[in-house]
Design an enzyme around this catalytic site. Structure first.
Site, PDB file in Angstrom:
ATOM      1  N   HIS A  76      -2.840  -6.472  -0.263  1.00 54.99           N
ATOM      2  CA  HIS A  76      -3.883  -7.488   0.717  1.00 54.99           C
ATOM      3  C   HIS A  76      -3.289  -6.953   2.165  1.00 54.99           C
ATOM      4  O   HIS A  76      -2.531  -7.603   2.683  1.00 54.99           O
ATOM      5  CB  HIS A  76      -3.848  -8.835   0.631  1.00 54.99           C
ATOM      6  CG  HIS A  76      -4.660  -9.460  -0.618  1.00 54.99           C
ATOM      7  ND1 HIS A  76      -4.345  -8.643  -1.953  1.00 54.99           N
ATOM      8  CD2 HIS A  76      -5.405 -10.117  -0.625  1.00 54.99           C
ATOM      9  CE1 HIS A  76      -5.140  -9.250  -2.791  1.00 54.99           C
ATOM     10  NE2 HIS A  76      -5.976  -9.836  -2.012  1.00 54.99           N
TER      11      HIS A  76
ATOM     12  N   ALA B 268     -11.042 -17.953  -0.711  1.00 54.56           N
ATOM     13  CA  ALA B 268     -10.553 -16.699  -1.342  1.00 54.56           C
ATOM     14  C   ALA B 268     -10.488 -15.555  -0.444  1.00 54.56           C
ATOM     15  O   ALA B 268     -11.248 -15.532   0.680  1.00 54.56           O
ATOM     16  CB  ALA B 268     -11.192 -16.054  -2.454  1.00 54.56           C
ATOM     17  N   HIS B 269      -9.960 -14.527  -0.725  1.00 54.66           N
ATOM     18  CA  HIS B 269      -9.804 -13.106   0.189  1.00 54.66           C
ATOM     19  C   HIS B 269     -11.344 -12.827   0.745  1.00 54.66           C
ATOM     20  O   HIS B 269     -12.188 -12.469  -0.091  1.00 54.66           O
ATOM     21  CB  HIS B 269      -9.066 -11.863  -0.367  1.00 54.66           C
ATOM     22  CG  HIS B 269      -9.425 -11.768  -1.898  1.00 54.66           C
ATOM     23  ND1 HIS B 269      -8.386 -11.019  -2.563  1.00 54.66           N
ATOM     24  CD2 HIS B 269     -10.442 -12.052  -2.515  1.00 54.66           C
ATOM     25  CE1 HIS B 269      -8.889 -11.052  -3.873  1.00 54.66           C
ATOM     26  NE2 HIS B 269     -10.389 -11.424  -3.735  1.00 54.66           N
ATOM     27  N   ASN B 270     -11.260 -12.267   1.879  1.00 52.16           N
ATOM     28  CA  ASN B 270     -12.534 -11.373   2.335  1.00 52.16           C
ATOM     29  C   ASN B 270     -13.800 -12.375   2.640  1.00 52.16           C
ATOM     30  O   ASN B 270     -14.810 -11.992   2.929  1.00 52.16           O
ATOM     31  CB  ASN B 270     -12.701 -10.372   1.677  1.00 52.16           C
ATOM     32  CG  ASN B 270     -11.899  -9.175   1.938  1.00 52.16           C
ATOM     33  OD1 ASN B 270     -10.721  -9.033   1.274  1.00 52.16           O
ATOM     34  ND2 ASN B 270     -12.158  -8.220   2.829  1.00 52.16           N
TER      35      ASN B 270
END
Lengths: 343, 343, 343
Positions: B193, B234-236
């Site tokens: 990441h 969460a991511h993004n």
């Protein structure tokens, strides 16, 4: 420890010679040759014969049982005493650790313990025999009673009151500002939370749970209530005594919970809801209106468990019901055709 | 503080003599004799007569009201100002606490505060008037703007950007690696990441919430968005401005959330979903596909609230529907029997 | 780094001259002029023409593609290697920070790192190349293997065993006492939790997650299992290898989870449930009984996904079904009337 010694300590009736050296406690399935097991329900009697345990805790003697038996009035109660005999012995913490920071106006009882890196703000009061774990942070003017245990990294904000014999496990947060905003001049503006949080005596909180402070007055967790991990209790919630709240429960703002209420995993409530004494909320149930005392509820919105289970039961066979309706339609069509033919 | 002084400070019209000494604010039901209460809706007017409050905040004068009244343009706005007058006064923290560890290449503004035991890594930049609480941990090269407040034990990982006027409450985690794995050579392998997290100005995060860093680019929380406790972003994920996310919300990876979206408790989304401006997700709703701007949705998968409530309403009486179908079957049987007899 | 150099490092076939200077990786939609993008599915081929990326990672050459291509055997595998080339370089921590507290009987390998303010209790063993982050707290007699990474504020209680190559992200709690009470003498009494927690090799835990210690024996997380944020794993749960558990998952006590089981967001299980190898639980599914190996389940209680989706599909049109039933009733009424008239 000899089994016979354990029998004495538990005030249990010993069936067998009790000369085995016992090293621990485990389930019937997993207990090894030097471990005791326990029988919590008659339906497991059959499994005893396959167990290699050195003995078994029972509430009445079991016939045809090869292993020694400790007969007690209550297996549940005796099991707690038994497990305490085998608790791992940990190094006792002592006094205030030199790396802890205790503000001069805070008062920490001489019998209390403050772990490494903990921070005790101005005006905090920590009672006798209480243990504040490593890296905890206790906010200004908060009082913590006697014989409490706050594990590592617990955060208690300012102006909260923790009773006696309370346990708060690691990474839980007590007294953060709740989620209360008003939309004013084009933005969500925080409503100041001037209130605090009160945990009455014997409250136990799991790890990574949150209990928010009140806007007015106090968020209140009643005596003896036990809260699991990752539970969210919002501002101004009031709970009665001896409630149980399992993992992932979420109780919204200003909800009033009676005594002895049980929240199963991931259940919760809307805000300003009243939940009566002894009510039980099943997994994922969400109380959106008043729940009567003693009622067991399920679903979103939560309602009587029997009604919900009946609906759920039809739901599970809905495709068949839909097919049946279709077939009824066809049969009606036929009847109508016959009638029309006759006309 | 005299009620008349409060009237002046709130620029309120005072009805009554205003000579009472006021000590705080509370609800109509709970306000004691020296507390002010407030009327947010006309439907509670009747309850005023039972209140022992010293006065009431209203947006238009109430007839036949025994207590003093403060008439303001907006009760919501005035209540915030009023509560601020009674906020508990806490000891101001000052500068970098001697037990904090600030790496030499970090830059902490001279008006900023760093609490006991906090860790500020290399290259971090902390802006003016920002308060970093006890035992916080700020990762390398992260920048934190001005007038922010990070409460105890907040963790912000490396390469994140926190805007101005942001609040992050205790035990929340910003910038941890997201849950992104590829199954390669017989095991789940973490996808690095390399991105970060950006919180724009005025973002407020509750306690024990998580906002993961991005695989590429940045996870983005838009200006003025407010996030409650135990929320997972969460991511993004990209959110617009002024969103609200209540407790236990979970938004999966790469979902795009518009401006002013409201997530009720325990609602959320699948990954890569688009949620339009002003959409509202009810409790436990899960968006699995595009949600239109302004749409209110419920259920899993989430869909228009009216449709879902209609289905739910039939669901709640499904046992009766099933019985009705059975009875129709019997009536058809009878009709068929008659027909057959006639043939 | 030149694209041609990257091709060499990835052992990729380069289509194009590869002379661009590459600064990072991003999605097809977001990649800028000096970034590489990647094609994970043929269905996105069309979007490549709108991308401004400097090149694309593919598993077979794309026709009519303007940008340079890196052809690899597996895009998923190569993407991980590619991202590693661009990982932000952080200052390496070194040894035991002077503000960390390591009890004299603890053993920390000379190649391990202990961050500022961390607390390492008596008898703890930390293996080679392991990094313990700032303000972590490791309880007595816990062992942590080699090449692990515990981020800021991780709490591991006493008598736990963390394997090798494990990652635990910020604010997670391993080994707190589970939610196990017996109602004895009018109060909920805690059942002592004499067991511990074992994380096998390669287990990765997100932020703010909780894994409770066992009453007897150990809570066990199998090798290679990955756990997201805000996940609750209760006492005595046993999971197999290579499971995936997404955000907000909750697994109740003593549940046995096979190998390669996938829990989608907010799914979970009741206590004492068995979940077979390779089973998949959809979002919000709750296993209340045995789940067969390889089964995909949905709903509360969880059951086969096809059955549940069929019921759900009828549910979504329940108002129409109810109307249809009503209309059938009317048609039957008419038929009955005709019949009666004829009689």
């Amino acid at each position: 420890m000899l089994l016979s010694e354990i029998a004495t300590k538990l005030q249990a009736q010993l069936i067998g010679d009790g000369q085995q050296d016992i090293t621990g406690v485990n389930t019937i399935a997993d207990a090894g040759g030097s471990e005791l097991c326990f029988l919590t329900s008659a339906k497991y009697v059959k499994t005893l014969s396959q167990s290699t345990a050195a003995g078994v805790l029972v509430d009445k003697p079991v016939d045809d049982c090869d292993m020694d038996q400790l007969v007690v009035a209550s297996v549940d109660a005796a099991l707690i005493s038994l497990l305490k005999l085998f608790e791992p012995i940990l190094t006792a913490a002592e006094g205030v650790h030199p790396t802890a920071v205790v503000e001069p106006t805070a008062s920490v009882d001489s019998s209390a313990t403050v772990g490494p890196g903990a921070y005790i703000a101005h005006g905090v009061c920590v009672g006798p025999d209480t243990i504040i774990g490593p890296n905890c942070s206790i906010g200004e003017n908060t009082t913590i009673g006697s014989s409490c245990r706050l594990d590592s990294h617990v955060v208690v904000y300012h102006n909260c009151q923790i009773g006696n014999f309370c346990v708060i496990q690691a990474n839980s947060t007590i007294g953060a500002t709740g989620f209360g905003y008003s939309f004013v001049d084009g933005a969500h503006r925080l409503i100041p939370h001037n209130g605090g949080v009160i945990l009455e005596d014997g409250v136990e909180i799991g790890s990574n749970s949150c209990i928010d402070r009140a806007k007015f007055g106090n968020t209140l967790i009643g005596a003896g209530t036990k809260v699991d991990n990752l539970v969210q209790i919002a501002h101004n919630v009031q709970t009665g005594k001896c409630c149980l709240m399992a993992g992932h429960v979420g109780i919204s703002g200003s909800t009033k919970v009676g005594n002895g209420v049980v929240f199963a995993g991931a259940s919760g409530s809307s805000d300003h809801v009243e939940i009566g004494d002894g009510a039980v909320l099943g997994a994922q149930a969400v109380a959106t209106g008043k729940i009567e005392p003693g009622q067991t509820v399920l679903g979103l919105p939560a309602r009587d468990v029997r009604r919900e289970l009946k609906s759920k039961s039809v739901y599970r066979n809905l495709p068949e019901l839909a097919k049946e309706v279709k077939q009824l339609g066809k049969r009606i069509e036929k009847l109508e055709a016959t009638k029309n033919n006759k006309n």
